[in-house]
Write a protein that holds these residues in place. Structure first.
Motif, PDB file in Angstrom:
ATOM      1  N   GLY A 191      -7.412   3.259  -6.585  1.00 49.38           N
ATOM      2  CA  GLY A 191      -6.755   3.039  -5.302  1.00 49.38           C
ATOM      3  C   GLY A 191      -6.237   4.315  -4.686  1.00 49.38           C
ATOM      4  O   GLY A 191      -6.120   5.342  -5.337  1.00 49.38           O
TER       5      GLY A 191
ATOM      6  N   ASP B 115       0.803  -1.224   0.000  1.00 49.93           N
ATOM      7  CA  ASP B 115       0.000   0.000   0.000  1.00 49.93           C
ATOM      8  C   ASP B 115       0.838   1.278   0.000  1.00 49.93           C
ATOM      9  O   ASP B 115       0.341   2.334  -0.321  1.00 49.93           O
ATOM     10  CB  ASP B 115      -0.941   0.025   1.211  1.00 49.93           C
ATOM     11  CG  ASP B 115      -2.043  -1.007   1.087  1.00 49.93           C
ATOM     12  OD1 ASP B 115      -2.281  -1.500  -0.025  1.00 49.93           O
ATOM     13  OD2 ASP B 115      -2.656  -1.317   2.123  1.00 49.93           O
TER      14      ASP B 115
ATOM     15  N   SER C 288      -6.456   4.926 -13.312  1.00 55.64           N
ATOM     16  CA  SER C 288      -5.903   4.500 -12.030  1.00 55.64           C
ATOM     17  C   SER C 288      -7.015   4.289 -11.015  1.00 55.64           C
ATOM     18  O   SER C 288      -8.078   4.895 -11.105  1.00 55.64           O
ATOM     19  CB  SER C 288      -4.898   5.526 -11.512  1.00 55.64           C
ATOM     20  OG  SER C 288      -5.541   6.756 -11.273  1.00 55.64           O
TER      21      SER C 288
ATOM     22  N   TRP D  38       1.930   6.145  -6.581  1.00 56.96           N
ATOM     23  CA  TRP D  38       1.197   6.007  -7.841  1.00 56.96           C
ATOM     24  C   TRP D  38       2.153   6.183  -9.017  1.00 56.96           C
ATOM     25  O   TRP D  38       2.047   5.471 -10.022  1.00 56.96           O
ATOM     26  CB  TRP D  38       0.083   7.047  -7.904  1.00 56.96           C
ATOM     27  CG  TRP D  38      -0.627   7.033  -9.219  1.00 56.96           C
ATOM     28  CD1 TRP D  38      -1.650   6.203  -9.581  1.00 56.96           C
ATOM     29  CD2 TRP D  38      -0.385   7.867 -10.343  1.00 56.96           C
ATOM     30  NE1 TRP D  38      -2.042   6.471 -10.864  1.00 56.96           N
ATOM     31  CE2 TRP D  38      -1.277   7.499 -11.368  1.00 56.96           C
ATOM     32  CE3 TRP D  38       0.522   8.896 -10.608  1.00 56.96           C
ATOM     33  CZ2 TRP D  38      -1.310   8.111 -12.603  1.00 56.96           C
ATOM     34  CZ3 TRP D  38       0.491   9.501 -11.843  1.00 56.96           C
ATOM     35  CH2 TRP D  38      -0.416   9.115 -12.836  1.00 56.96           C
TER      36      TRP D  38
ATOM     37  N   ARG E 223      -3.117   5.555  -1.996  1.00 61.64           N
ATOM     38  CA  ARG E 223      -1.873   5.178  -1.328  1.00 61.64           C
ATOM     39  C   ARG E 223      -2.070   5.088   0.180  1.00 61.64           C
ATOM     40  O   ARG E 223      -2.590   6.005   0.811  1.00 61.64           O
ATOM     41  CB  ARG E 223      -0.793   6.196  -1.664  1.00 61.64           C
ATOM     42  CG  ARG E 223       0.549   5.855  -1.082  1.00 61.64           C
ATOM     43  CD  ARG E 223       1.558   6.878  -1.495  1.00 61.64           C
ATOM     44  NE  ARG E 223       2.866   6.538  -0.979  1.00 61.64           N
ATOM     45  CZ  ARG E 223       3.939   7.234  -1.241  1.00 61.64           C
ATOM     46  NH1 ARG E 223       3.868   8.303  -1.996  1.00 61.64           N
ATOM     47  NH2 ARG E 223       5.088   6.873  -0.739  1.00 61.64           N
TER      48      ARG E 223
ATOM     49  N   GLN F 152      -3.110   0.116  -5.207  1.00 57.11           N
ATOM     50  CA  GLN F 152      -3.194   0.960  -6.388  1.00 57.11           C
ATOM     51  C   GLN F 152      -3.052   0.123  -7.656  1.00 57.11           C
ATOM     52  O   GLN F 152      -2.213  -0.769  -7.718  1.00 57.11           O
ATOM     53  CB  GLN F 152      -2.106   2.020  -6.343  1.00 57.11           C
ATOM     54  CG  GLN F 152      -2.234   2.916  -5.143  1.00 57.11           C
ATOM     55  CD  GLN F 152      -1.073   3.847  -5.023  1.00 57.11           C
ATOM     56  OE1 GLN F 152      -1.040   4.853  -5.701  1.00 57.11           O
ATOM     57  NE2 GLN F 152      -0.120   3.503  -4.187  1.00 57.11           N
TER      58      GLN F 152
END
Length: 90
Positions: free
Chosen positions: A74, A39, A72, A43, A76, A81
């Protein structure tokens, strides 16, 4: 010594993402998806891994990468992601 530390850092970042094989879509474009395994991966790193795979695929065909879209998902540190790169080799 600095070279070993740099190499170790790059190796750790590479281990933080997974990238799917290149697939073709029904609309004629190609796609590749990269995912963060942890996690805390940025990105930008996940996106760069997907773009690198797409670029390598096009270079093997002696063509250039043309990015069509990048999606994209998700957040962080909260959810994993995922980055989908839709592209053509021209």
């Amino acid at each position: 010594m600095k070279g070993y530390i740099l190499l170790f850092g790059v190796s750790m970042l590479a281990a933080c993402t997974s990238v799917t094989a290149v697939n073709s879509r029904q609309d004629g474009h190609l796609t590749v998806t990269s995912r963060a395994r942890w996690d805390l991966v940025s990105w930008n790193h996940v996106r760069a891994a997907g773009l690198s795979e797409a670029e390598d695929y096009c270079e093997k065909q002696k063509k250039q990468l043309h990015t069509v879209e990048i999606h994209s998902e998700g957040l962080r540190g909260v959810t994993s992601q995922t980055v989908e790169v839709i592209f053509d080799c021209i």
